[in-house]
Design a protein around this motif. Structure first.
Motif, PDB file in Angstrom:
ATOM      1  N   LYS A 272       0.821  -1.209   0.000  1.00  8.63           N
ATOM      2  CA  LYS A 272       0.000   0.000   0.000  1.00  8.63           C
ATOM      3  C   LYS A 272       0.853   1.257   0.000  1.00  8.63           C
ATOM      4  N   GLU A 273       1.931   1.277   0.770  1.00  8.50           N
ATOM      5  CA  GLU A 273       2.797   2.455   0.855  1.00  8.50           C
ATOM      6  C   GLU A 273       3.506   2.706  -0.477  1.00  8.50           C
ATOM      7  N   GLN A 274       3.923   1.643  -1.129  1.00 10.02           N
ATOM      8  CA  GLN A 274       4.579   1.790  -2.422  1.00 10.02           C
ATOM      9  C   GLN A 274       3.615   2.315  -3.476  1.00 10.02           C
ATOM     10  N   ARG A 275       2.404   1.773  -3.494  1.00  5.58           N
ATOM     11  CA  ARG A 275       1.412   2.251  -4.464  1.00  5.58           C
ATOM     12  C   ARG A 275       1.115   3.727  -4.249  1.00  5.58           C
ATOM     13  N   GLN A 276       0.976   4.122  -2.988  1.00  7.26           N
ATOM     14  CA  GLN A 276       0.676   5.520  -2.692  1.00  7.26           C
ATOM     15  C   GLN A 276       1.832   6.414  -3.118  1.00  7.26           C
ATOM     16  N   PHE A 277       3.067   5.957  -2.888  1.00  3.95           N
ATOM     17  CA  PHE A 277       4.227   6.752  -3.290  1.00  3.95           C
ATOM     18  C   PHE A 277       4.226   6.947  -4.798  1.00  3.95           C
ATOM     19  N   TYR A 278       3.949   5.876  -5.537  1.00  2.00           N
ATOM     20  CA  TYR A 278       3.893   5.989  -6.993  1.00  2.00           C
ATOM     21  C   TYR A 278       2.821   6.980  -7.428  1.00  2.00           C
ATOM     22  N   LEU A 279       1.606   6.836  -6.902  1.00  2.00           N
ATOM     23  CA  LEU A 279       0.493   7.691  -7.312  1.00  2.00           C
ATOM     24  C   LEU A 279       0.719   9.147  -6.946  1.00  2.00           C
ATOM     25  N   GLN A 280       1.456   9.413  -5.876  1.00  2.00           N
ATOM     26  CA  GLN A 280       1.673  10.790  -5.437  1.00  2.00           C
ATOM     27  C   GLN A 280       2.918  11.427  -6.040  1.00  2.00           C
ATOM     28  N   ASN A 281       3.848  10.612  -6.547  1.00  2.00           N
ATOM     29  CA  ASN A 281       5.121  11.178  -6.968  1.00  2.00           C
ATOM     30  C   ASN A 281       5.541  10.862  -8.399  1.00  2.00           C
ATOM     31  N   TRP A 282       5.202   9.681  -8.918  1.00  2.00           N
ATOM     32  CA  TRP A 282       5.736   9.294 -10.217  1.00  2.00           C
ATOM     33  C   TRP A 282       4.686   9.080 -11.296  1.00  2.00           C
ATOM     34  N   GLU A 283       3.418   9.010 -10.955  1.00  2.00           N
ATOM     35  CA  GLU A 283       2.396   8.802 -11.983  1.00  2.00           C
ATOM     36  C   GLU A 283       2.455   9.970 -12.983  1.00  2.00           C
ATOM     37  N   PRO A 284       2.661   9.680 -14.284  1.00  2.00           N
ATOM     38  CA  PRO A 284       2.856  10.755 -15.259  1.00  2.00           C
ATOM     39  C   PRO A 284       1.716  11.757 -15.341  1.00  2.00           C
ATOM     40  N   SER A 285       0.495  11.338 -15.008  1.00  2.00           N
ATOM     41  CA  SER A 285      -0.636  12.268 -15.102  1.00  2.00           C
ATOM     42  C   SER A 285      -0.524  13.431 -14.123  1.00  2.00           C
ATOM     43  N   LEU A 286       0.339  13.324 -13.127  1.00  2.00           N
ATOM     44  CA  LEU A 286       0.613  14.455 -12.241  1.00  2.00           C
ATOM     45  C   LEU A 286       1.391  15.548 -12.965  1.00  2.00           C
ATOM     46  N   TYR A 287       2.187  15.162 -13.933  1.00  2.00           N
ATOM     47  CA  TYR A 287       3.139  16.064 -14.565  1.00  2.00           C
ATOM     48  C   TYR A 287       2.625  16.642 -15.883  1.00  2.00           C
ATOM     49  N   ILE A 288       1.745  15.919 -16.549  1.00  2.00           N
ATOM     50  CA  ILE A 288       1.317  16.318 -17.889  1.00  2.00           C
ATOM     51  C   ILE A 288       0.646  17.696 -17.916  1.00  2.00           C
ATOM     52  N   PRO A 289      -0.200  18.078 -16.944  1.00  2.00           N
ATOM     53  CA  PRO A 289      -0.807  19.415 -16.991  1.00  2.00           C
ATOM     54  C   PRO A 289       0.200  20.544 -16.793  1.00  2.00           C
ATOM     55  N   LEU A 290       1.412  20.235 -16.363  1.00  2.00           N
ATOM     56  CA  LEU A 290       2.419  21.259 -16.116  1.00  2.00           C
ATOM     57  C   LEU A 290       3.262  21.555 -17.353  1.00  2.00           C
ATOM     58  N   GLN A 291       3.093  20.785 -18.413  1.00  2.00           N
ATOM     59  CA  GLN A 291       3.911  20.939 -19.615  1.00  2.00           C
ATOM     60  C   GLN A 291       3.518  22.201 -20.384  1.00  2.00           C
ATOM     61  N   GLU A 292       4.500  22.802 -21.068  1.00  2.00           N
ATOM     62  CA  GLU A 292       4.254  24.076 -21.756  1.00  2.00           C
ATOM     63  C   GLU A 292       4.670  24.076 -23.221  1.00  2.00           C
ATOM     64  N   HIS A 293       5.086  22.952 -23.764  1.00  2.00           N
ATOM     65  CA  HIS A 293       5.649  22.893 -25.103  1.00  2.00           C
ATOM     66  C   HIS A 293       4.715  22.109 -26.024  1.00  2.00           C
ATOM     67  N   PRO A 294       4.821  22.287 -27.331  1.00  2.00           N
ATOM     68  CA  PRO A 294       4.049  21.447 -28.266  1.00  2.00           C
ATOM     69  C   PRO A 294       4.447  19.983 -28.129  1.00  2.00           C
ATOM     70  N   THR A 295       3.460  19.106 -28.192  1.00  2.00           N
ATOM     71  CA  THR A 295       3.695  17.676 -27.991  1.00  2.00           C
ATOM     72  C   THR A 295       2.992  16.869 -29.077  1.00  2.00           C
ATOM     73  N   LEU A 296       3.697  15.859 -29.578  1.00  2.00           N
ATOM     74  CA  LEU A 296       3.089  14.866 -30.455  1.00  2.00           C
ATOM     75  C   LEU A 296       3.023  13.557 -29.687  1.00  2.00           C
ATOM     76  N   PHE A 297       1.814  13.082 -29.423  1.00  2.00           N
ATOM     77  CA  PHE A 297       1.611  11.807 -28.740  1.00  2.00           C
ATOM     78  C   PHE A 297       1.493  10.704 -29.788  1.00  2.00           C
ATOM     79  N   VAL A 298       2.300   9.656 -29.656  1.00  2.00           N
ATOM     80  CA  VAL A 298       2.364   8.582 -30.644  1.00  2.00           C
ATOM     81  C   VAL A 298       2.014   7.248 -29.980  1.00  2.00           C
ATOM     82  N   ASN A 299       1.170   6.458 -30.636  1.00  2.00           N
ATOM     83  CA  ASN A 299       0.827   5.142 -30.082  1.00  2.00           C
ATOM     84  C   ASN A 299       0.191   4.276 -31.176  1.00  2.00           C
ATOM     85  N   GLY A 300      -0.026   3.015 -30.837  1.00  2.00           N
ATOM     86  CA  GLY A 300      -0.752   2.106 -31.699  1.00  2.00           C
ATOM     87  C   GLY A 300      -2.102   1.772 -31.091  1.00  2.00           C
ATOM     88  N   THR A 301      -3.025   1.322 -31.921  1.00  2.00           N
ATOM     89  CA  THR A 301      -4.383   1.063 -31.442  1.00  2.00           C
ATOM     90  C   THR A 301      -4.448  -0.062 -30.417  1.00  2.00           C
TER      91      THR A 301
END
Length: 449
Positions: A272-301
């Motif tokens: 539980k402590e490890q999951r909470q640490f990940y969700l509070q510190n490393w989950e990328p969705s925490l950082y994405i709203p802070l970005q300020e540059h043009p981005t191209l998101f690439v993926n497959g279906t």
């Protein structure tokens, strides 16, 4: 107001809402007099009293010196693996690991024919799991006029993979290596922040950027970043706390990993402590709203690791200029991840005033299931992709069907029939140069168009 982007964090489970609300209150207080100002990455912008979240991580990295030019030296030790004359190896000093100095290997390449005193745009290349610093990836960029640096993020040096006693094949390492990745954040909490692999990987990329900025041949205002798979995860995190990049191109890797079938399963292996640490510190969705540059998101279906539900949510969370490339049944790997020509066209658009990517814009879905999009530019082909099953984004037999759509270049309108029972769909449009760009996936609301 930029700080309102943090409201998206409230979608997390109630077990962490209290911490998120506390963080939001603190952030509102800090930013109350900063409306409209440009965020800069410097020590004065860090509140070091925070103990979790992107600002805390950013503060620890700045204190550790990632904005300073690291000591470095070029090396000829790996001449047998130097495939191209314009690409050479180097080591730079990384952060301490377990109290000891580390060194990080990179391949560094410049375009052929680069003249003395000439400056070129540059890109930092961030590999994924099982990967390393690939000279071939650098060549893709140098052939198009870019300077490029590829960073080995797990203490690797060039050489053939070696099979270890547990049967795992790994790239060779060296005596000043930092940590290797341990599963999916399995070293969080068990190790201090400064000894965790992800922390070192973030730091190594930021140090490589600082090194690039010190080279006289680099146009420091035109440095981009591109990462593949785990490198895409890192790219999304790094660009949320480092505003020195002109563009970002995360391939496969996205945020909201706890909502993908694969990574949500891996998270159950953590306590539980490890999951909470990940969700509070490393989950990328925490950082994405802070970005300020043009981005191209690439993926497959049908990417197994980074499924369309989380990938689309990542795109929607981004507040900056953003574009999409979603390839039908795109393979997952380093070579497939750097092959799309759209990656390089996007970089050219940002730093070389190239052609703007096509943007298919949803207009309406009529009651008769007629689907209408608008667009910019010149279109040669349009494809609709739809699926009739979204029950399990990670299921092996999950499929997207393809059909063509009509378009009018005079009216800039795309139209077509969305098949019955469709649950999700998106559109790919191809321009006059054969470049493809995508609309974000949309879910069909039952009995509502």
């Amino acid at each position: 107001m930029r700080y309102l982007n943090y409201l998206f964090l409230l979608q997390y489970k109630p077990t962490i809402k209290r911490q998120v609300l506390g963080f939001l209150v603190l952030f509102l207080t800090l930013c109350s007099n900063a409306e409209g100002q440009t965020n800069t990455l410097n020590k004065s912008s860090i509140n070091l009293q925070e103990t979790n979240g992107p600002r805390w991580v950013k503060g620890e990295l700045v204190k550790a010196g990632v904005l300073n030019t690291p000591d470095f030296s070029f090396t000829d030790d790996f001449g047998a693996y130097q495939q191209f004359s314009n690409i050479k190896g180097l080591f730079f000093n990384g952060l301490d690991y377990n109290g000891k100095q580390t060194k990080v290997f990179c391949w560094y390449g410049v375009p052929n024919g680069l003249k003395t005193g000439e400056k070129r745009p540059a890109v930092v290349l961030v590999h994924g799991g099982g990967g390393t610093a690939f000279p071939g990836w650098i060549k893709e960029w140098t052939d198009r006029g870019y300077i490029a640096i590829a960073v080995a993020l797990e203490g690797q040096v060039p050489g053939e993979k070696v099979e270890h006693s547990n049967g795992e094949k790994l790239w060779p390492g060296h005596e000043f290596s930092g940590p290797r990745r341990i599963g999916f954040f399995e070293d969080v909490v068990t190790k201090k922040l400064e000894d965790q692999w992800f922390y070192h990987a973030v730091a190594d990329v930021m140090l490589a950027t600082s090194l690039l900025k010190s080279f006289p041949e680099v146009d420091v205002e035109s440095i981009g970043i591109s990462g593949i798979s785990w490198g895409g995860i890192l790219t999304n995190v790094i660009t949320g706390i480092d505003d020195r990049y002109a563009f970002a191109i995360p391939v496969y890797g996205c945020g909201f990993l706890h909502e993908t079938p694969h990574y949500s399963s891996l998270l159950t292996h953590l306590n539980k402590e490890q999951r909470q640490f990940y969700l509070q510190n490393w989950e990328p969705s925490l950082y994405i709203p802070l970005q300020e540059h043009p981005t191209l998101f690439v993926n497959g279906t049908n990417d197994f690791h980074f499924t369309m539900n989380s990938f689309t949510k990542t795109y929607e969370t981004s507040k900056n200029e953003k574009h999409l490339y979603v390839e039908h049944n795109m393979k997952h790997g380093h070579s497939p991840g750097w092959e799309p020509e759209e990656i390089y066209a996007f970089a050219d658009y940002v730093v070389k005033k190239g052609t703007q990517p096509l943007i298919p814009r949803f207009k309406r879905l009529r009651k008769n299931n007629e689907l209408v999009y608008g667009y910019n530019g010149k279109v040669t082909k349009v494809y609709l992709y739809y699926t009739t099953d979204t029950a399990d984004w990670g299921r092996d037999n999950y499929t997207w069907e393809q059909t063509t759509m009509h378009f009018s270049d005079s009216k800039k309108i795309i139209s077509g029939k969305l098949p019955e029972n469709s649950q999700a769909y998106f559109v790919n449009i191809i321009d006059s140069e054969g470049l493809m760009y995508s609309s974000p996936m949309r879910m069909v609301k039952k009995n509502s168009h």
